[in-house]
Design an enzyme around this catalytic site. Structure first.
Site, PDB file in Angstrom:
ATOM      1  N   ARG A   1      33.265  41.822  30.600  1.00 37.78           N
ATOM      2  CA  ARG A   1      32.573  43.126  30.622  1.00 37.78           C
ATOM      3  C   ARG A   1      31.609  43.292  29.458  1.00 37.78           C
ATOM      4  O   ARG A   1      31.410  44.413  28.964  1.00 37.78           O
ATOM      5  CB  ARG A   1      33.580  44.292  30.613  1.00 37.78           C
ATOM      6  CG  ARG A   1      34.440  44.396  31.851  1.00 37.78           C
ATOM      7  CD  ARG A   1      33.772  45.260  32.905  1.00 37.78           C
ATOM      8  NE  ARG A   1      34.528  45.208  34.151  1.00 37.78           N
ATOM      9  CZ  ARG A   1      35.334  46.165  34.578  1.00 37.78           C
ATOM     10  NH1 ARG A   1      35.501  47.266  33.892  1.00 37.78           N
ATOM     11  NH2 ARG A   1      35.962  46.030  35.711  1.00 37.78           N
TER      12      ARG A   1
ATOM     13  N   ARG B   1      29.614  49.844  29.364  1.00 42.55           N
ATOM     14  CA  ARG B   1      29.352  51.203  28.855  1.00 42.55           C
ATOM     15  C   ARG B   1      29.491  51.370  27.356  1.00 42.55           C
ATOM     16  O   ARG B   1      29.058  52.382  26.823  1.00 42.55           O
ATOM     17  CB  ARG B   1      30.270  52.200  29.579  1.00 42.55           C
ATOM     18  CG  ARG B   1      29.846  52.441  31.012  1.00 42.55           C
ATOM     19  CD  ARG B   1      30.961  53.081  31.809  1.00 42.55           C
ATOM     20  NE  ARG B   1      32.044  52.133  32.002  1.00 42.55           N
ATOM     21  CZ  ARG B   1      33.141  52.363  32.710  1.00 42.55           C
ATOM     22  NH1 ARG B   1      33.323  53.540  33.262  1.00 42.55           N
ATOM     23  NH2 ARG B   1      34.061  51.441  32.851  1.00 42.55           N
TER      24      ARG B   1
ATOM     25  N   ARG C   1      21.771  52.028  33.200  1.00 45.00           N
ATOM     26  CA  ARG C   1      22.643  52.553  34.255  1.00 45.00           C
ATOM     27  C   ARG C   1      22.133  53.918  34.717  1.00 45.00           C
ATOM     28  O   ARG C   1      22.120  54.214  35.916  1.00 45.00           O
ATOM     29  CB  ARG C   1      24.063  52.638  33.693  1.00 45.00           C
ATOM     30  CG  ARG C   1      25.020  53.491  34.437  1.00 45.00           C
ATOM     31  CD  ARG C   1      25.869  52.677  35.386  1.00 45.00           C
ATOM     32  NE  ARG C   1      27.213  53.241  35.495  1.00 45.00           N
ATOM     33  CZ  ARG C   1      27.484  54.428  36.010  1.00 45.00           C
ATOM     34  NH1 ARG C   1      26.518  55.210  36.451  1.00 45.00           N
ATOM     35  NH2 ARG C   1      28.734  54.845  36.067  1.00 45.00           N
TER      36      ARG C   1
ATOM     37  N   ASP D   1      30.164  43.077  40.901  1.00 42.96           N
ATOM     38  CA  ASP D   1      31.561  43.529  40.899  1.00 42.96           C
ATOM     39  C   ASP D   1      32.353  42.760  41.943  1.00 42.96           C
ATOM     40  O   ASP D   1      31.791  42.322  42.958  1.00 42.96           O
ATOM     41  CB  ASP D   1      31.639  45.034  41.195  1.00 42.96           C
ATOM     42  CG  ASP D   1      32.993  45.588  40.790  1.00 42.96           C
ATOM     43  OD1 ASP D   1      33.182  45.890  39.599  1.00 42.96           O
ATOM     44  OD2 ASP D   1      33.890  45.670  41.663  1.00 42.96           O
TER      45      ASP D   1
ATOM     46  N   TYR E   1      42.858  46.079  46.675  1.00 42.77           N
ATOM     47  CA  TYR E   1      41.933  47.220  46.757  1.00 42.77           C
ATOM     48  C   TYR E   1      41.603  47.556  48.218  1.00 42.77           C
ATOM     49  O   TYR E   1      41.477  48.724  48.588  1.00 42.77           O
ATOM     50  CB  TYR E   1      40.644  46.918  45.983  1.00 42.77           C
ATOM     51  CG  TYR E   1      40.848  46.931  44.485  1.00 42.77           C
ATOM     52  CD1 TYR E   1      40.771  48.118  43.756  1.00 42.77           C
ATOM     53  CD2 TYR E   1      41.148  45.764  43.784  1.00 42.77           C
ATOM     54  CE1 TYR E   1      40.981  48.135  42.376  1.00 42.77           C
ATOM     55  CE2 TYR E   1      41.352  45.766  42.410  1.00 42.77           C
ATOM     56  CZ  TYR E   1      41.275  46.957  41.717  1.00 42.77           C
ATOM     57  OH  TYR E   1      41.488  46.978  40.360  1.00 42.77           O
TER      58      TYR E   1
HETATM   59  O1  CP3 Z   1      32.352  40.920  32.986  1.00 42.56           O
HETATM   60  C1  CP3 Z   1      31.201  41.352  33.263  1.00 42.56           C
HETATM   61  O2  CP3 Z   1      30.481  41.911  32.413  1.00 42.56           O
HETATM   62  C2  CP3 Z   1      30.620  41.060  34.617  1.00 42.56           C
HETATM   63  C3  CP3 Z   1      30.602  42.142  35.547  1.00 42.56           C
HETATM   64  C4  CP3 Z   1      31.927  42.631  36.091  1.00 42.56           C
HETATM   65  C5  CP3 Z   1      32.187  43.995  36.390  1.00 42.56           C
HETATM   66  N1  CP3 Z   1      33.391  44.080  37.008  1.00 42.56           N
HETATM   67  C6  CP3 Z   1      31.270  45.104  36.098  1.00 42.56           C
HETATM   68  C7  CP3 Z   1      31.784  46.477  36.147  1.00 42.56           C
HETATM   69  C8  CP3 Z   1      33.059  41.910  36.468  1.00 42.56           C
HETATM   70  C9  CP3 Z   1      33.384  40.431  36.309  1.00 42.56           C
HETATM   71  C10 CP3 Z   1      33.974  42.847  37.063  1.00 42.56           C
HETATM   72  C11 CP3 Z   1      35.268  42.436  37.624  1.00 42.56           C
HETATM   73  C12 CP3 Z   1      36.141  43.445  38.217  1.00 42.56           C
HETATM   74  N2  CP3 Z   1      35.793  44.589  38.877  1.00 42.56           N
HETATM   75  C13 CP3 Z   1      37.545  43.320  38.268  1.00 42.56           C
HETATM   76  C14 CP3 Z   1      38.344  42.143  37.760  1.00 42.56           C
HETATM   77  C15 CP3 Z   1      38.457  42.106  36.285  1.00 42.56           C
HETATM   78  C16 CP3 Z   1      39.261  43.214  35.704  1.00 42.56           C
HETATM   79  O3  CP3 Z   1      38.652  44.035  34.973  1.00 42.56           O
HETATM   80  O4  CP3 Z   1      40.485  43.228  35.893  1.00 42.56           O
HETATM   81  C17 CP3 Z   1      38.047  44.458  38.919  1.00 42.56           C
HETATM   82  C18 CP3 Z   1      39.507  44.778  39.184  1.00 42.56           C
HETATM   83  C19 CP3 Z   1      36.919  45.245  39.313  1.00 42.56           C
HETATM   84  C20 CP3 Z   1      36.927  46.502  40.097  1.00 42.56           C
HETATM   85  C21 CP3 Z   1      36.351  47.613  39.327  1.00 42.56           C
HETATM   86  N3  CP3 Z   1      35.000  47.736  39.007  1.00 42.56           N
HETATM   87  C22 CP3 Z   1      37.019  48.732  38.803  1.00 42.56           C
HETATM   88  C23 CP3 Z   1      38.513  48.960  38.918  1.00 42.56           C
HETATM   89  C24 CP3 Z   1      36.054  49.516  38.162  1.00 42.56           C
HETATM   90  C25 CP3 Z   1      36.243  50.877  37.557  1.00 42.56           C
HETATM   91  C26 CP3 Z   1      36.963  50.808  36.281  1.00 42.56           C
HETATM   92  C27 CP3 Z   1      36.042  51.195  35.172  1.00 42.56           C
HETATM   93  O5  CP3 Z   1      36.008  50.464  34.163  1.00 42.56           O
HETATM   94  O6  CP3 Z   1      35.383  52.240  35.318  1.00 42.56           O
HETATM   95  C28 CP3 Z   1      34.813  48.860  38.258  1.00 42.56           C
HETATM   96  C29 CP3 Z   1      33.514  49.328  37.706  1.00 42.56           C
HETATM   97  C30 CP3 Z   1      32.754  48.364  36.848  1.00 42.56           C
HETATM   98  N4  CP3 Z   1      32.584  47.041  37.113  1.00 42.56           N
HETATM   99  C31 CP3 Z   1      32.030  48.699  35.661  1.00 42.56           C
HETATM  100  C32 CP3 Z   1      31.412  47.531  35.225  1.00 42.56           C
HETATM  101  C33 CP3 Z   1      30.473  47.361  34.047  1.00 42.56           C
HETATM  102  C34 CP3 Z   1      31.895  50.082  35.075  1.00 42.56           C
HETATM  103  C35 CP3 Z   1      30.808  50.715  35.881  1.00 42.56           C
HETATM  104  C36 CP3 Z   1      30.055  51.848  35.269  1.00 42.56           C
HETATM  105  O7  CP3 Z   1      30.489  53.000  35.463  1.00 42.56           O
HETATM  106  O8  CP3 Z   1      28.970  51.619  34.687  1.00 42.56           O
END
Ligand code: CP3
Length: 347
Positions: A27, A31, A40, A77, A154
């Site tokens: 990540r 944010r 964003r 994602d 999910y």
């Molecule tokens: O690592 C990186 O920077 C690459 C991009 C990436 C994202 N999500 C961007 C993201 C990767 C590799 C993921 C993987 C992901 N997404 C997983 C597996 C890894 C983990 O964290 O366990 C899972 C379970 C998801 C599903 C997901 N996406 C959730 C549950 C959420 C919401 C939780 C949160 O942090 O708000 C997301 C959103 C998400 N994916 C964000 C980002 C940068 C936040 C989005 C935002 O509001 O800007």
């Protein structure tokens, strides 16, 4: 001239022991960075950002510019695969993802074939192509997907769940449907990651965030076996592209995971003791990890001490320095710099 195999991350994944390990962060585009929040806001919402190749390229590059990480991870994602298969997907601010649920044969029948996913996912491949041309020559580009079990949790529940209860319930009540869903996701993931590689991804990572809730034989059947299938299919087409597996919270099941699945590197979460993992997991090859993300919030001497401890514990083998899970939005960007400086000065 720098050839691909001189990149630090690729050298580690090939098993090379390095004085200073390559560093990147799960990540890392996110944010906690003001520049991410600005892009964003320009994109509107998170999914619009994922599907806007120019802006997704921009946010992927932001942490590379700021910190000079050794690798960039494609901005996307794991839940884009369900969406590309036909599930509805949206994000509720402050809560997380929501999807249409799959609990019956009729729900499953509404999903499209694997051959249709690329229509939705084409902008993601374009982001990979952009990045391939835009990254500094020493920076490795990582593509990724979710592992079938984690993606299925999910799709079945329609949201994130603390214990993956609905997915475990479907597995118990309708194993045929559960396994058909996993097989569809496995095939889609192979197709998706192959396209990322063809577009320029040099490494791929498979995120199994909920692998830890699979107990006993279920772990072998639903975490290990799909990862083995995906890795084998990718290696058949792209033998030189390394694969990182991340069976998060697998605990003792991290032992032997790389051998059994064929992945080149196992990513460790921060519940794993680094000295233990050096003796029992790193013996099979490269490991990645595993600083607790909370240090990016709190900083200070504790961050420095734990970072040094991890670098030292894994120093005799191949190692990629990373967090044990994603960096959180409340992290302080200065603490990330302190972590990097500590890794690069340790020995
Ligand atoms: O690592 C990186 O920077 C690459 C991009 C990436 C994202 N999500 C961007 C993201 C990767 C590799 C993921 C993987 C992901 N997404 C997983 C597996 C890894 C983990 O964290 O366990 C899972 C379970 C998801 C599903 C997901 N996406 C959730 C549950 C959420 C919401 C939780 C949160 O942090 O708000 C997301 C959103 C998400 N994916 C964000 C980002 C940068 C936040 C989005 C935002 O509001 O800007």
């Amino acid at each position: 001239m720098t050839t691909a195999n001189q990149k630090k991350l690729l050298r580690a994944l090939a098993g090379e022991v390095q004085e200073v390990p390559p560093i990147w962060m799960m990540r890392q585009a996110g944010r906690y960075l003001p520049e991410y929040r600005a892009t964003r806001a320009e994109a509107g919402d998170f999914l619009s950002l994922c599907y806007n190749s120019d802006l997704a390229t921009e946010v992927t590059l932001q942490p590379i510019r700021r910190y000079g990480f050794d690798a960039a991870i494609l901005f996307a994602d794991i839940l884009l695969i369900p969406q590309a298969l036909g599930a509805d997907l949206w994000f509720v601010t402050g809560e997380g993802p929501r999807l249409s649920t799959i609990t019956t044969e009729a729900d499953f029948a509404k999903l499209g074939p694997v051959s249709d996913i690329h229509e939705t996912l084409n902008p993601i491949y374009q982001t990979v192509r952009n990045l391939s041309g835009a990254l500094p020559k020493d920076t490795t580009l990582i593509g990724f997907a979710g592992a079938p079990w984690t993606v299925a949790t999910y799709m079945i529940a329609g949201r994130g769940t603390p214990d993956q209860g609905p997915a475990h319930a479907l597995k118990a009540e309708n194993k045929a449907l559960f396994e058909a869903l996993l097989a569809r996701i496995t095939d889609a993931t192979i197709a998706y990651l192959s396209m990322q590689i063809e577009a320029g991804a040099e490494v791929v990572k498979i995120f199994d965030s909920w692998a830890g809730s699979l107990i006993g034989d279920d772990f072998e059947k639903y975490a290990l076996e799909p990862c083995r299938q995906i890795t084998a299919a990718l290696k058949a087409r792209h033998p030189n592209v390394p694969v990182i597996g991340f069976p998060r919270e697998a605990k003792e099941k991290y032992v032997g995971f790389a051998k059994a699945t064929g992945v080149d590197c196992v990513a460790l979460d921060n519940s794993v003791d680094p000295e233990w993992a050096a003796q029992h997991v790193q013996t099979d090859g490269c490991v990645q990890g595993n600083l607790a993300s909370r240090h990016m919030v709190t900083g200070g001497q504790e961050l420095v001490d734990d970072t040094r401890r991890i670098v030292q514990a894994f120093g005799k083998g191949a190692h990629v320095f990373n967090l044990g899970h994603g960096i959180t939005p409340d992290a302080n960007p200065d603490h990330v710099q302190l972590m990097i400086d500590t890794v690069r000065e340790t020995r």
